[in-house]
Design a protein around this motif. Structure first.
Motif, mmCIF file in Angstrom:
data_model
loop_
_atom_site.group_PDB
_atom_site.id
_atom_site.type_symbol
_atom_site.label_atom_id
_atom_site.label_comp_id
_atom_site.label_asym_id
_atom_site.label_seq_id
_atom_site.Cartn_x
_atom_site.Cartn_y
_atom_site.Cartn_z
ATOM 1 N N ASN A 68 -4.897 95.997 34.953
ATOM 2 C CA ASN A 68 -3.980 96.149 33.877
ATOM 3 C C ASN A 68 -2.827 97.043 34.310
ATOM 4 O O ASN A 68 -2.935 97.796 35.337
ATOM 5 C CB ASN A 68 -4.680 97.093 32.761
ATOM 6 N N ALA A 69 -1.598 96.716 33.604
ATOM 7 C CA ALA A 69 -0.376 97.373 33.979
ATOM 8 C C ALA A 69 -0.311 98.287 32.810
ATOM 9 O O ALA A 69 -0.456 98.132 31.699
ATOM 10 C CB ALA A 69 0.817 96.347 34.127
ATOM 11 N N SER A 70 0.177 99.487 33.077
ATOM 12 C CA SER A 70 0.361 100.748 32.030
ATOM 13 C C SER A 70 1.670 101.336 32.064
ATOM 14 O O SER A 70 2.232 101.069 33.507
ATOM 15 C CB SER A 70 -0.644 101.817 32.432
ATOM 16 N N ASN A 71 2.106 101.709 31.160
ATOM 17 C CA ASN A 71 3.583 102.406 31.143
ATOM 18 C C ASN A 71 4.588 101.288 31.669
ATOM 19 O O ASN A 71 5.469 101.938 32.324
ATOM 20 C CB ASN A 71 3.630 103.607 31.650
ATOM 21 N N VAL A 72 4.673 100.118 31.057
ATOM 22 C CA VAL A 72 5.595 99.097 31.719
ATOM 23 C C VAL A 72 6.827 99.518 31.065
ATOM 24 O O VAL A 72 7.137 99.569 29.851
ATOM 25 C CB VAL A 72 5.038 97.684 31.390
ATOM 26 N N ARG A 73 8.020 99.348 31.942
ATOM 27 C CA ARG A 73 9.307 99.996 31.465
ATOM 28 C C ARG A 73 10.200 98.663 32.299
ATOM 29 O O ARG A 73 10.085 98.519 33.599
ATOM 30 C CB ARG A 73 9.696 101.062 31.820
ATOM 31 N N ILE A 74 10.830 98.045 31.258
ATOM 32 C CA ILE A 74 12.146 97.096 31.826
ATOM 33 C C ILE A 74 13.603 97.534 31.625
ATOM 34 O O ILE A 74 13.753 97.570 30.671
ATOM 35 C CB ILE A 74 11.521 95.578 31.279
ATOM 36 N N ASN A 75 14.180 97.691 32.858
ATOM 37 C CA ASN A 75 15.594 98.236 32.688
ATOM 38 C C ASN A 75 16.382 96.834 32.719
ATOM 39 O O ASN A 75 16.412 96.384 33.865
ATOM 40 C CB ASN A 75 16.045 99.310 33.608
ATOM 41 N N VAL A 76 17.164 96.498 31.866
ATOM 42 C CA VAL A 76 17.980 95.371 31.830
ATOM 43 C C VAL A 76 19.356 95.843 32.107
ATOM 44 O O VAL A 76 19.796 96.602 31.431
ATOM 45 C CB VAL A 76 17.786 94.417 30.443
ATOM 46 N N THR A 84 27.971 91.577 27.099
ATOM 47 C CA THR A 84 27.604 92.949 26.959
ATOM 48 C C THR A 84 26.347 93.197 26.551
ATOM 49 O O THR A 84 25.848 92.649 25.537
ATOM 50 C CB THR A 84 28.719 93.517 25.929
ATOM 51 N N LEU A 85 25.585 94.110 27.038
ATOM 52 C CA LEU A 85 23.947 94.032 26.959
ATOM 53 C C LEU A 85 23.995 94.985 26.097
ATOM 54 O O LEU A 85 24.622 96.224 25.921
ATOM 55 C CB LEU A 85 23.290 94.470 28.180
ATOM 56 N N ASN A 86 23.002 94.996 24.912
ATOM 57 C CA ASN A 86 22.634 95.845 23.841
ATOM 58 C C ASN A 86 21.015 96.573 24.084
ATOM 59 O O ASN A 86 20.434 95.463 24.407
ATOM 60 C CB ASN A 86 23.096 95.673 22.476
ATOM 61 N N ASN A 87 20.749 97.524 23.775
ATOM 62 C CA ASN A 87 19.436 98.005 23.747
ATOM 63 C C ASN A 87 18.549 97.641 25.108
ATOM 64 O O ASN A 87 17.674 96.908 24.949
ATOM 65 C CB ASN A 87 18.479 97.896 22.568
ATOM 66 N N PRO A 88 19.203 97.882 26.205
ATOM 67 C CA PRO A 88 18.761 97.308 27.401
ATOM 68 C C PRO A 88 17.332 97.842 28.192
ATOM 69 O O PRO A 88 17.174 97.757 29.362
ATOM 70 C CB PRO A 88 19.892 97.284 28.367
ATOM 71 N N ILE A 89 16.556 98.670 27.511
ATOM 72 C CA ILE A 89 15.507 99.018 27.961
ATOM 73 C C ILE A 89 14.218 98.911 27.006
ATOM 74 O O ILE A 89 14.226 98.880 25.906
ATOM 75 C CB ILE A 89 15.382 100.861 27.870
ATOM 76 N N LEU A 90 13.284 98.166 27.632
ATOM 77 C CA LEU A 90 12.060 97.452 27.228
ATOM 78 C C LEU A 90 10.891 98.254 27.391
ATOM 79 O O LEU A 90 10.660 98.663 28.769
ATOM 80 C CB LEU A 90 11.935 96.006 27.187
ATOM 81 N N THR A 91 10.035 98.589 26.770
ATOM 82 C CA THR A 91 8.819 99.544 26.900
ATOM 83 C C THR A 91 7.379 98.542 26.614
ATOM 84 O O THR A 91 7.319 98.051 25.256
ATOM 85 C CB THR A 91 8.632 100.944 26.682
ATOM 86 N N VAL A 92 6.552 98.652 27.499
ATOM 87 C CA VAL A 92 5.117 98.267 26.985
ATOM 88 C C VAL A 92 4.054 99.206 27.135
ATOM 89 O O VAL A 92 4.259 99.718 28.272
ATOM 90 C CB VAL A 92 4.833 96.713 27.630
ATOM 91 N N LEU A 101 2.307 88.835 27.594
ATOM 92 C CA LEU A 101 2.487 89.949 26.478
ATOM 93 C C LEU A 101 2.969 88.793 25.164
ATOM 94 O O LEU A 101 3.737 88.020 25.300
ATOM 95 C CB LEU A 101 3.559 90.549 26.547
ATOM 96 N N ALA A 102 1.933 89.004 24.134
ATOM 97 C CA ALA A 102 2.120 88.023 22.806
ATOM 98 C C ALA A 102 3.399 88.420 22.227
ATOM 99 O O ALA A 102 4.246 87.645 21.808
ATOM 100 C CB ALA A 102 0.968 88.061 21.982
ATOM 101 N N ASN A 103 3.542 89.530 21.912
ATOM 102 C CA ASN A 103 4.837 90.045 20.966
ATOM 103 C C ASN A 103 5.966 90.962 21.925
ATOM 104 O O ASN A 103 5.760 91.952 22.070
ATOM 105 C CB ASN A 103 4.579 90.753 19.634
ATOM 106 N N SER A 104 6.355 90.442 22.805
ATOM 107 C CA SER A 104 7.413 91.011 23.825
ATOM 108 C C SER A 104 8.715 91.603 23.115
ATOM 109 O O SER A 104 8.898 91.266 22.107
ATOM 110 C CB SER A 104 7.883 89.864 24.887
#
Length: 189
Positions: A68-76, A84-92, A101-104
């Protein structure tokens, strides 16, 4: 790197990615783009990143590792001048092994009003999980018309001397032949 050669063929050189045999390994699969902004085709969104639109992006987040992967963070991020990117940080919180992931989570980007047709905007993603960091890039093709003037004919037959040249004192009509070499139609023109 890998290099493949054969007689009478061009050599192929490419990169080979190796996945560790233990632990999580999170990657980004396909990007799904949706839009809710004009222009619509037949009053429906066409989900194409066209000039002036804001697109919602749902990345396919996949753990191909065996833990399992935990504390997944994606910086876009992107250095592209046309988006122009908006809200570029995603966390799981947690992503099970061998799972998608079903609901990314989503991020958005806005396309500038003036963009070249067929431009590929590069979106970079830094994926952080279980104290590891991976980097991936995805490209998104932008859509826009691109007009080219094929010919110009000067018509001075009604108010000039009929030599198809603009002379002093004449009122002329200019007739253009225009071609759209872009990857989207011109609407309302």
């Amino acid at each position: 790197k890998v290099l493949a050669t054969a007689t009478n063929y061009l050599p192929y050189e490419g990169m080979v990615n190796f996945i560790p045999n233990e632990g999580p390994y999170v990657i980004i699969g396909d990007l799904t783009l949706t839009d809710k902004s004009l222009p619509f085709v037949n009053n429906h969104p066409n989900n194409l990143p066209e000039f002036g639109k804001t697109m919602t992006v749902t990345p396919q987040i996949i753990n191909i590792g065996n833990q399992n992967a935990s504390n997944v963070r994606i910086n876009v991020s992107s250095e592209d001048e046309y988006i122009t990117l908006n809200n570029p940080i995603l966390t799981v919180t947690t992503l099970p092994s061998h799972d998608t992931l079903a609901n990314s989570p989503t991020f958005t980007f806005s396309v500038k009003n003036v963009v070249p047709a067929n431009h590929n905007a590069v979106i970079k993603m830094e994926i952080i999980f279980n104290n590891d960091t991976l980097r991936q890039s995805k490209s998104v093709k932008l859509y826009a018309p691109q007009l080219s003037i094929i010919s110009l004919v000067i018509d001075d037959t009604e108010t000039g001397n009929g030599n198809n040249k603009a002379d002093y004192g004449e009122t002329i009509n200019c007739n253009f032949t225009i071609s759209n070499t872009g990857n989207m139609p011109i609407v309302g023109g």
